[in-house]
Scaffold this motif. Structure first.
Motif, short mmCIF file in Angstrom:
data_model
loop_
_atom_site.label_atom_id
_atom_site.label_comp_id
_atom_site.label_asym_id
_atom_site.label_seq_id
_atom_site.Cartn_x
_atom_site.Cartn_y
_atom_site.Cartn_z
N TRP A 53 0.81 -1.21 0.00
CA TRP A 53 0.00 0.00 0.00
C TRP A 53 0.85 1.26 0.00
O TRP A 53 0.51 2.25 -0.68
N ASP A 54 1.95 1.28 0.76
CA ASP A 54 2.77 2.49 0.81
C ASP A 54 3.54 2.70 -0.49
O ASP A 54 3.75 3.84 -0.92
N GLY A 55 3.92 1.61 -1.14
CA GLY A 55 4.57 1.72 -2.45
C GLY A 55 3.63 2.28 -3.50
O GLY A 55 4.04 3.02 -4.39
N ASN A 56 2.34 1.92 -3.40
CA ASN A 56 1.37 2.45 -4.35
C ASN A 56 1.27 3.97 -4.28
O ASN A 56 1.02 4.64 -5.29
N GLU A 57 1.46 4.51 -3.09
CA GLU A 57 1.33 5.96 -2.92
C GLU A 57 2.51 6.72 -3.50
O GLU A 57 2.45 7.94 -3.65
N VAL A 58 3.59 6.01 -3.84
CA VAL A 58 4.72 6.66 -4.51
C VAL A 58 4.26 7.31 -5.81
O VAL A 58 4.74 8.38 -6.21
N TRP A 59 3.30 6.67 -6.48
CA TRP A 59 2.80 7.21 -7.74
C TRP A 59 2.11 8.56 -7.54
O TRP A 59 2.22 9.45 -8.39
N LEU A 60 1.42 8.73 -6.43
CA LEU A 60 0.78 10.01 -6.13
C LEU A 60 1.84 11.09 -5.88
O LEU A 60 1.73 12.20 -6.40
N LEU A 61 2.84 10.76 -5.08
CA LEU A 61 3.90 11.72 -4.80
C LEU A 61 4.62 12.13 -6.07
O LEU A 61 4.94 13.31 -6.27
N THR A 62 4.88 11.15 -6.94
CA THR A 62 5.58 11.45 -8.19
C THR A 62 4.71 12.30 -9.11
O THR A 62 5.21 13.23 -9.75
N ALA A 63 3.42 11.97 -9.19
CA ALA A 63 2.51 12.75 -10.04
C ALA A 63 2.42 14.19 -9.55
O ALA A 63 2.47 15.14 -10.35
N ALA A 305 15.24 7.27 -13.40
CA ALA A 305 14.56 6.83 -12.18
C ALA A 305 13.36 5.93 -12.43
O ALA A 305 13.11 4.99 -11.67
N THR A 306 12.60 6.21 -13.49
CA THR A 306 11.34 5.48 -13.71
C THR A 306 11.54 3.97 -13.86
O THR A 306 10.83 3.18 -13.23
N PRO A 307 12.50 3.50 -14.67
CA PRO A 307 12.70 2.04 -14.75
C PRO A 307 13.04 1.39 -13.41
O PRO A 307 12.61 0.27 -13.13
N LEU A 308 13.79 2.11 -12.56
CA LEU A 308 14.15 1.58 -11.25
C LEU A 308 12.92 1.41 -10.37
O LEU A 308 12.75 0.40 -9.68
N VAL A 309 12.04 2.41 -10.40
CA VAL A 309 10.81 2.34 -9.60
C VAL A 309 9.94 1.17 -10.07
O VAL A 309 9.42 0.39 -9.27
N LEU A 310 9.79 1.05 -11.39
CA LEU A 310 8.98 -0.04 -11.94
C LEU A 310 9.58 -1.39 -11.58
O LEU A 310 8.85 -2.35 -11.28
N LEU A 311 10.90 -1.47 -11.56
CA LEU A 311 11.57 -2.73 -11.27
C LEU A 311 11.34 -3.16 -9.83
O LEU A 311 10.95 -4.31 -9.56
N TYR A 312 11.54 -2.23 -8.87
CA TYR A 312 11.41 -2.67 -7.47
C TYR A 312 9.95 -2.88 -7.09
O TYR A 312 9.64 -3.75 -6.26
N GLN A 313 9.03 -2.14 -7.69
CA GLN A 313 7.62 -2.41 -7.39
C GLN A 313 7.17 -3.74 -7.97
O GLN A 313 6.43 -4.48 -7.32
N SER A 314 7.61 -4.05 -9.17
CA SER A 314 7.26 -5.34 -9.77
C SER A 314 7.82 -6.48 -8.94
O SER A 314 7.15 -7.51 -8.73
#
Length: 334
Positions: A53-63, A305-314
């Motif tokens: 759940w906390d990782g999902n909120e990273v997308w809000l902070l980034t947006a 940064a974006t590929p790294l975020v996608l990698l660790y969330q996946s």
């Protein structure tokens, strides 16, 4: 294509990712009050999103950060004009995070039940308010010649906006119910599938009404394609859920949310916040953007940064991919 066009697309992608991921996250929170029958089942539902759940909120902070940096005038007008609903969303997200962390700190049932109620309400309210906010953005708001919001709080609560809130609430609940059926075992899994059918039918009526209304008001040919995709994906999600194909149902419910968000951004472009007072006063990708140098630096940073975020969330979702049930909850451990 200019860099501000690229960043409009990237911000649309970030919001799409946020609503896809936080959508089932909010849905699970709502279902803790609607689907679970006892403490063990509430614990199971909470555990399905516990690692993510906390990782999902990273997308809000980034947006939010990307909007601030790439389109400062859009950010300023949006966050000043929508101050109260966005503040309420922020407070809910803070309380929700505290509830997840504090719920298990004490064993008393009353303590845990109060935090579970907090999870329910702080999931339901943002799920509704995000729809209200984005419906207003797509419909247009009172923006003056100085690029500032000229309306009041109650100007944001018109019928189209309230219907938008109902759409996100029901879609997220449906998305969460499908996720629950995908991630759980036993009776809770079967009830989640039945609840997904009910929530999905309600979401279908609300979403079709809202998207068609939006298309008639501000739509174009591109947004019409996204509308058709959203409706078709929702129908497919419902069909897959009835057939017991939970993985496909989750993929299609996510595609519904993604297509609906994409449609709203397509109705906007090249505006980012249309003015209902005078179309010449609308904020656009060009007049609300940062300098070309700023956008260039941001593009390089995002590319790294974006590929790294996608990698660790996946990787996180892969590690915690297995189903759970009440049999995995130790007796008395809630």
């Amino acid at each position: 294509m200019h860099l501000y066009d690229v960043w409009f697309v990237l911000i649309a992608v970030l919001w799409t990712g946020y609503f896809f991921l936080e959508g089932f996250d909010f849905g699970i929170g709502v279902l803790t009050g609607l689907l679970a029958r006892d403490r063990a089942e509430r614990r199971v539902l909470i555990n399905t999103i516990g690692p993510v759940w906390d990782g999902n909120e990273v997308w809000l902070l980034t947006a939010g950060g990307a909007t601030f940096a790439a389109f400062p005038d859009w950010y300023a007008t949006l966050f000043s004009g929508f101050y109260l609903p966005l503040l309420l969303i922020l407070v809910c997200l803070i309380v929700r995070g505290v509830a997840f962390e504090y719920r298990a700190k004490r064993e008393e049932e009353r303590w845990q039940r109060n935090w579970e109620r907090a999870i329910f309400w702080t999931s339901l309210l943002p799920a509704f308010l995000w729809g209200v906010a984005f419906a207003n953005i797509a419909w247009g708001v009172k923006i003056g010649a100085d690029k500032n919001y000229a309306g009041g709080f109650f100007d944001l609560l018109h019928p189209h906006a309230l219907l938008g809130g109902l759409v996100t609430l029901t879609l997220f609940t449906f998305h969460g119910a499908v996720f629950a059926s995908l991630k759980t075992l036993g009776p809770i899994r079967e009830r989640a599938r039945r609840h997904a059918t009910r929530a999905g039918l309600l979401a279908a009526v609300a979403a079709a009404s809202f998207l068609i209304w939006t298309q008639v008001h501000t739509g174009n040919g591109r947004s019409l394609v996204a509308l058709v995709v959203a409706v078709a994906a929702l129908a497919a999600a419902l069909g897959a859920n009835l057939a017991g194909r939970e993985g496909w149902s989750f993929a299609f419910s996510g595609a519904t949310i993604a297509a609906a968000v994409v449609m709203l951004f397509l109705t906007l472009f090249p505006d980012v916040m249309p003015s209902t007072l005078n179309s010449d006063w609308s904020l656009t990708v060009s007049n609300a953007s940062a300098t070309p140098y700023t956008l260039k630096i941001m593009t390089w940073c995002a590319g790294v940064a974006t590929p790294l975020v996608l990698l660790y969330q996946s990787w996180t979702y892969w590690v915690f991919r297995k189903r759970i049930g009440t049999q995995h909850i130790a007796e008395g451990a809630h």
